[in-house]
Design a protein around this motif. Structure first.
Motif, PDB file in Angstrom:
ATOM      1  N   UNK A   7       0.796  -1.224   0.000  1.00 51.03           N
ATOM      2  CA  UNK A   7       0.000   0.000   0.000  1.00 51.03           C
ATOM      3  C   UNK A   7       0.830   1.277   0.000  1.00 51.03           C
ATOM      4  N   UNK A   8       2.029   1.242   0.567  1.00 53.74           N
ATOM      5  CA  UNK A   8       2.787   2.493   0.621  1.00 53.74           C
ATOM      6  C   UNK A   8       3.232   2.890  -0.781  1.00 53.74           C
ATOM      7  N   UNK A 207      -8.120 -13.496  -7.627  1.00 56.76           N
ATOM      8  CA  UNK A 207      -9.358 -13.371  -6.866  1.00 56.76           C
ATOM      9  C   UNK A 207      -8.958 -13.127  -5.412  1.00 56.76           C
ATOM     10  N   UNK A 208      -9.259 -11.946  -4.919  1.00 59.86           N
ATOM     11  CA  UNK A 208      -8.891 -11.610  -3.547  1.00 59.86           C
ATOM     12  C   UNK A 208      -7.485 -11.032  -3.472  1.00 59.86           C
ATOM     13  N   UNK A 209      -7.096 -10.601  -2.271  1.00 56.79           N
ATOM     14  CA  UNK A 209      -5.803  -9.976  -2.107  1.00 56.79           C
ATOM     15  C   UNK A 209      -5.210 -10.287  -0.736  1.00 56.79           C
ATOM     16  N   UNK A 210      -3.931 -10.098  -0.634  1.00 52.35           N
ATOM     17  CA  UNK A 210      -3.202 -10.233   0.624  1.00 52.35           C
ATOM     18  C   UNK A 210      -2.423  -8.943   0.825  1.00 52.35           C
ATOM     19  N   UNK A 211      -2.860  -8.104   1.766  1.00 45.48           N
ATOM     20  CA  UNK A 211      -2.238  -6.806   2.000  1.00 45.48           C
ATOM     21  C   UNK A 211      -1.053  -6.970   2.936  1.00 45.48           C
ATOM     22  N   UNK A 212       0.094  -6.443   2.533  1.00 44.88           N
ATOM     23  CA  UNK A 212       1.278  -6.514   3.374  1.00 44.88           C
ATOM     24  C   UNK A 212       1.128  -5.592   4.583  1.00 44.88           C
ATOM     25  N   UNK A 213       1.465  -6.106   5.747  1.00 48.55           N
ATOM     26  CA  UNK A 213       1.397  -5.349   6.988  1.00 48.55           C
ATOM     27  C   UNK A 213       2.748  -4.683   7.259  1.00 48.55           C
ATOM     28  N   UNK A 214       2.778  -3.707   8.169  1.00 49.49           N
ATOM     29  CA  UNK A 214       4.059  -3.059   8.496  1.00 49.49           C
ATOM     30  C   UNK A 214       5.156  -4.044   8.882  1.00 49.49           C
TER      31      UNK A 214
END
Length: 237
Positions: A7-8, A207-214
């Protein structure tokens, strides 16, 4: 297959994305295949067994601010910049041939959806007519296979021609006078913009996503340091 989201908006070096795909393969998506796309400022990336001096015009790269990195996969030397798309595919499939075949077929699916008659080769390239638009390389980690690929939407052709130095024998063996005669640009075959193409790839394949965390990003940045070690970049095997 899920899309990995970073996201960044920070501008990242190519070494970060190499570390990102390795981190994802080692730590995320135990039950899912994963995929993401990325772009970088002008960079040359060469394979794990390649000699820098014989494959890269080091002086030209330094004069023009083109960065140079070694990757952990085999294969040839590649020039990348903001106008083409890099793709990373992380699969649970451990068979090299099946993994490559699946990836190439995914690329063909997208291109044919765009109305482009593309084909795959035995060297895992994607061709439009007799010209290459995409190439791929592979390496294996325990329980995971990684394919990374370029899709040549557009590029700085002057940099591509001068930053990489294919041998005369390689060109002559194929009856080719210049690199430009071996490749084609995707933009010449579609009305889609680069961002529209990327959106189509994602919606077609994922299909779908995996958002990277800090914590994930911190882990990737730590792993990135292994790609920045001078002995790794300059090693000649």
């Amino acid at each position: 297959m899920k899309y990995v989201v970073l996201k960044d908006q920070e501008e990242r070096r190519l070494s970060f994305y190499l570390a990102m795909e390795e981190y994802v393969a080692r730590h995320l998506g135990e039950n899912d295949d994963l995929f993401f796309m990325w772009q970088v400022r002008p960079t040359v990336i060469f394979g794990r067994n390649q000699s820098v001096e014989s494959e890269v015009n080091v002086d030209y790269c330094r004069q023009h601010g083109i960065e140079m990195y070694r990757r952990k996969s085999g294969g040839g030397c590649v020039y990348a910049d903001e106008s083409n798309v890099m793709m990373s595919f992380i699969s649970k499939e451990e068979n090299v041939g099946l993994t490559f075949n699946r990836f190439v077929n995914m690329m063909l699916l997208v291109l044919r959806k765009m109305g482009i008659e593309a084909t795959g080769t035995s060297h895992n390239d994607v061709m439009i007519g007799d010209r290459k638009v995409s190439g791929a390389a592979f390496y294996h980690l325990p329980g995971r296979s990684i394919v990374h690929s370029t899709m040549l939407y557009d590029t700085n052709m002057e940099h591509m021609l001068n930053a990489i130095t294919p041998s005369k024998e390689k060109l002559q063996s194929k009856g080719i006078k210049s690199v430009r005669q071996r490749i084609t640009l995707l933009k010449d075959h579609t009305s889609l913009t680069l961002e529209e193409f990327k959106a189509l790839v994602r919606t077609t394949l994922c299909q779908g996503e995996r958002v990277l965390k800090p914590d994930d990003i911190s882990g990737i940045e730590q792993l990135e340091q292994t790609y920045l070690k001078e002995e790794f970049i300059n090693r000649i095997q």
